[in-house]
Write a protein that holds these residues in place. Structure first.
Motif, short mmCIF file in Angstrom:
data_model
loop_
_atom_site.label_atom_id
_atom_site.label_comp_id
_atom_site.label_asym_id
_atom_site.label_seq_id
_atom_site.Cartn_x
_atom_site.Cartn_y
_atom_site.Cartn_z
N THR A 116 0.86 -1.18 0.00
CA THR A 116 0.00 0.00 0.00
C THR A 116 0.90 1.24 0.00
OG1 THR A 116 -0.18 0.25 2.42
CG2 THR A 116 -1.73 -1.28 1.35
N ALA A 117 0.31 2.40 -0.08
CA ALA A 117 1.10 3.62 -0.24
C ALA A 117 2.08 3.83 0.91
CB ALA A 117 0.18 4.82 -0.37
N ARG A 118 1.68 3.51 2.13
CA ARG A 118 2.53 3.81 3.29
C ARG A 118 2.99 2.58 4.07
NH1 ARG A 118 2.17 9.28 5.02
NH2 ARG A 118 0.69 10.53 3.81
N ILE A 119 2.30 1.46 3.91
CA ILE A 119 2.58 0.28 4.73
C ILE A 119 2.64 -0.95 3.84
CG2 ILE A 119 1.67 -1.20 6.57
CD1 ILE A 119 0.34 1.28 7.76
N GLU A 120 3.60 -1.83 4.14
CA GLU A 120 3.68 -3.15 3.51
C GLU A 120 3.21 -4.20 4.51
OE1 GLU A 120 7.73 -2.31 0.87
OE2 GLU A 120 7.85 -3.30 2.83
N VAL A 121 2.57 -5.24 4.00
CA VAL A 121 2.16 -6.36 4.84
C VAL A 121 2.99 -7.57 4.44
CG1 VAL A 121 0.26 -7.84 5.61
CG2 VAL A 121 -0.18 -5.43 5.02
N TRP A 122 3.87 -7.99 5.35
CA TRP A 122 4.83 -9.07 5.08
C TRP A 122 4.39 -10.38 5.72
CZ3 TRP A 122 10.34 -9.21 3.71
CH2 TRP A 122 10.79 -8.03 3.09
N PRO A 123 4.68 -11.53 5.09
CA PRO A 123 4.60 -12.80 5.81
C PRO A 123 5.59 -12.75 6.98
CG PRO A 123 4.85 -13.15 3.44
CD PRO A 123 5.11 -11.69 3.69
N ALA A 124 5.14 -13.07 8.16
CA ALA A 124 5.97 -12.86 9.36
C ALA A 124 7.26 -13.65 9.31
CB ALA A 124 5.17 -13.24 10.60
N ARG A 125 7.24 -14.83 8.73
CA ARG A 125 8.42 -15.68 8.79
C ARG A 125 9.57 -15.16 7.94
NH1 ARG A 125 8.60 -21.25 5.78
NH2 ARG A 125 10.74 -20.70 6.24
N LEU A 126 9.31 -14.17 7.09
CA LEU A 126 10.37 -13.62 6.25
C LEU A 126 11.04 -12.39 6.87
CD1 LEU A 126 8.83 -13.95 2.67
CD2 LEU A 126 10.53 -15.40 3.79
N LEU A 127 10.61 -12.02 8.07
CA LEU A 127 11.18 -10.87 8.75
C LEU A 127 12.05 -11.31 9.92
CD1 LEU A 127 8.14 -8.43 8.81
CD2 LEU A 127 10.23 -8.16 7.48
N ARG A 128 13.07 -10.53 10.21
CA ARG A 128 13.95 -10.81 11.33
C ARG A 128 13.56 -9.94 12.52
NH1 ARG A 128 19.73 -10.70 8.05
NH2 ARG A 128 19.35 -12.58 6.78
N ALA A 129 13.55 -10.54 13.69
CA ALA A 129 13.23 -9.79 14.89
C ALA A 129 14.35 -8.82 15.22
CB ALA A 129 13.01 -10.74 16.06
N ARG A 130 13.97 -7.62 15.67
CA ARG A 130 14.95 -6.60 16.03
C ARG A 130 15.04 -6.39 17.54
NH1 ARG A 130 12.49 -2.60 11.40
NH2 ARG A 130 13.39 -3.68 9.60
N SER A 131 14.21 -7.09 18.28
CA SER A 131 14.22 -7.00 19.74
C SER A 131 13.55 -8.25 20.28
CB SER A 131 13.47 -5.75 20.21
OG SER A 131 12.08 -5.89 19.92
N ASN A 132 13.66 -8.46 21.59
CA ASN A 132 12.98 -9.60 22.21
C ASN A 132 11.47 -9.49 22.06
OD1 ASN A 132 15.38 -10.79 23.00
ND2 ASN A 132 15.40 -9.80 25.02
N HIS A 133 10.97 -8.25 22.15
CA HIS A 133 9.53 -8.04 22.00
C HIS A 133 9.09 -8.44 20.59
CE1 HIS A 133 5.93 -5.37 21.25
NE2 HIS A 133 5.57 -6.07 22.32
N ASP A 134 9.87 -8.02 19.58
CA ASP A 134 9.56 -8.41 18.21
C ASP A 134 9.62 -9.92 18.05
OD1 ASP A 134 9.24 -5.79 17.45
OD2 ASP A 134 11.14 -5.65 16.35
N ALA A 135 10.62 -10.55 18.64
CA ALA A 135 10.81 -11.99 18.47
C ALA A 135 9.62 -12.76 19.00
CB ALA A 135 12.09 -12.43 19.19
N ARG A 136 9.10 -12.36 20.14
CA ARG A 136 7.94 -13.05 20.70
C ARG A 136 6.72 -12.86 19.81
NH1 ARG A 136 10.33 -11.02 25.49
NH2 ARG A 136 8.99 -9.16 25.43
N ALA A 137 6.56 -11.65 19.28
CA ALA A 137 5.41 -11.38 18.42
C ALA A 137 5.53 -12.12 17.09
CB ALA A 137 5.29 -9.88 18.18
#
Length: 272
Positions: free
Chosen positions: A16-37
């Motif tokens: 979309t113009a401002r936001i992308e929607v990614w499959p979660a498994r293709l992203l790397r966690a940048r913090s412990n909070h991200d990793a749990r999510a």
């Protein structure tokens, strides 16, 4: 290095113009909070401008990953795209749309770039982003490679044909958003560089074939990326002889009409 099993071509990036929607498994966690999510998520909403993870879509609902999520510009459009995905919307070449360009015009003006003059001088036109892209494997740096569906299919066929002939082709990069290119210009402007100096080495935002999801920068093992020396590799020789059979052409040969430097690594899919 993390190894991922193959994903089907139907794995998609919703754009979309401002936001992308990614499959979660293709992203790397940048913090412990991200990793749990991310461990529980199906998809992640990612701000295009700076890559910030905004929210994780879990099976139980939406989990905000940033404060004030409801005030995030573009959130409604991203959620609508996600709803369409879960509504089993069909994804195929006949269902590829394009994002509007009005926001790009405004930001080019803020950079001080004379859009009309640049277009006249180069013969290039603005390239709209597709509203979804297909996962086409990983690039040399283990980043997800996104291309328009038809270009993704053609790239995989091209890569496999080269491999059968004993030639290994590496993808260096594929789709790039307007925001990605605008970010390059904004950072260089902040360092005091003039717009003409930046244009000498970077294509103007919005005018790159990469924005449309049809272009690939290609490389060969042990060869530096995006260097003229690529023309001396077996990979380039094979591409010259065979890429056209798969719908790919080299966009910027020597002395090209756009005045862009010779780029033997840059190949673009031409839809039939």
């Amino acid at each position: 290095m993390t190894r991922f099993p193959p994903l089907p071509l139907k794995t998609v990036l919703l754009n979309t113009a401002r936001i992308e929607v990614w499959p979660a498994r293709l992203l790397r966690a940048r913090s412990n909070h991200d990793a749990r999510a991310l461990a529980r998520a199906r998809h992640v909403l990612r701000r295009k401008r700076d890559g910030v993870y905004l929210a994780a879509e879990l099976y139980t609902g939406l989990l905000p990953l940033t404060p004030n999520l409801q005030r995030e510009p573009g959130l409604t459009a991203a959620l609508d795209a996600l709803d369409a995905l879960h509504g089993h919307a069909r994804f195929g070449i006949e269902h590829i749309g394009e994002l509007e360009l009005h926001g790009l015009h405004e930001r080019l003006g803020m950079l001080g770039l004379d859009e009309a003059n640049y277009a006249r001088r180069t013969g290039l036109t603005l390239v709209a982003e597709p509203d979804w892209l297909a996962f086409a494997g990983f690039d040399r740096y283990r980043r997800a490679l996104w291309l328009r569906f038809d270009a993704a299919r053609a790239w995989l066929q091209l890569r496999d044909a080269a491999l059968r002939d004993g030639v290994l082709l590496e993808a260096i990069s594929g789709y790039r958003s307007h925001d990605y290119q605008l970010g390059i210009f904004e950072r260089k402007r902040a360092r005091g560089l003039g717009i003409d100096d930046i244009l000498a080495v970077n294509a103007a935002p919005g005018f790159s074939e990469h924005h449309g999801g049809l272009a690939l920068d290609l490389g060969a093992p042990d060869e530096p990326p995006a260097e003229e020396s690529f023309e001396r590799t077996a990979a380039f020789e094979w591409l010259q002889a065979n890429a056209g059979d798969h719908g790919f052409v080299m966009s910027y040969p020597r002395d090209n009409r756009h005045g862009i430097v010779y780029e033997p690594w840059h190949w673009c899919y031409q839809p039939a």
